[in-house]
Design an enzyme around this catalytic site. Sequence first.
Site, mmCIF file in Angstrom:
data_model
loop_
_atom_site.group_PDB
_atom_site.id
_atom_site.type_symbol
_atom_site.label_atom_id
_atom_site.label_comp_id
_atom_site.label_asym_id
_atom_site.label_seq_id
_atom_site.Cartn_x
_atom_site.Cartn_y
_atom_site.Cartn_z
ATOM 1 N N SER A 5 0.832 -1.204 0.000
ATOM 2 C CA SER A 5 0.000 0.000 0.000
ATOM 3 C C SER A 5 0.862 1.248 0.000
ATOM 4 O O SER A 5 1.953 1.268 0.589
ATOM 5 C CB SER A 5 -0.907 0.021 1.235
ATOM 6 O OG SER A 5 -1.546 1.273 1.374
ATOM 7 N N TYR A 56 -1.209 0.178 10.272
ATOM 8 C CA TYR A 56 -1.254 -0.230 8.867
ATOM 9 C C TYR A 56 -0.010 0.250 8.128
ATOM 10 O O TYR A 56 0.626 -0.523 7.397
ATOM 11 C CB TYR A 56 -2.514 0.325 8.214
ATOM 12 C CG TYR A 56 -2.769 -0.186 6.809
ATOM 13 C CD1 TYR A 56 -3.210 -1.491 6.617
ATOM 14 C CD2 TYR A 56 -2.578 0.626 5.694
ATOM 15 C CE1 TYR A 56 -3.463 -1.971 5.330
ATOM 16 C CE2 TYR A 56 -2.829 0.148 4.414
ATOM 17 C CZ TYR A 56 -3.264 -1.144 4.238
ATOM 18 O OH TYR A 56 -3.502 -1.616 2.970
#
Length: 238
Positions: free
Chosen positions: A145, A158
């Site tokens: 990501s 994250y």
Amino acid sequence: MTQIDLQGRLALVSGASRGIGRAMALELAKAGAHVIATARTTGGLEELDDDITAAGGSCTLVPLDLMSQNGIEKLGGIITERWEKLDILLANAGALGVLTPASQVKSKTWHEVIGVNLMAPARMIRAFEPLLLASDAGRAVFISSGAAASRRAFWAPYAASKAGLDALVESWANEHVNNPKLRINTVYPGALRTQMRAKAFPGENPNDLSEPRALWPTIAELVAPDCTRNGETVKFEG
């Protein structure tokens, strides 16, 4: 969509019950690969199986919690016994956790997010590297990501887990830089119409985003037997 011939090839997809994993598993099967589809959600896997069968493809469903103590390792043993190789690994499963100040993140959230996004891929590398090396053209792709680089506020678990994943995959790829039989890369999928995206950006109109299957041409290039890219972070701009 991109045309690629994967007849006779074996592909493992984690997080295959929905979103990117589901879309890529279906495209892999359409291209001729036999897909080993893993996810925690049995119902989602069964729906995927129906779609793959309707498209003329084949798959093996493996309900699997990546946080289980030895599930990944057992799967590696099963693949070794049944197929003796693995041509494609698409490590897609991911956990967002909660978006909150880093000082308020509970240890349970850290354990889940780091466990799914970083530790599980590390265990996959250990379990599946021999199988990928047994292929004439092993291909490993990890869905990461842009959060690994942007490191926006409130995204600490994250972002940290994906930054760790990037480092893990690049380091592993560098170990095989002179081995053309194994190519290893990371993909930043960008903004796609997934449940995780909706959870992260609840005010966003999903109709403004591309469907997950739009990522297929990028993935197809990286899993193709003639792929020469290695150790790259490929950014998809939908």
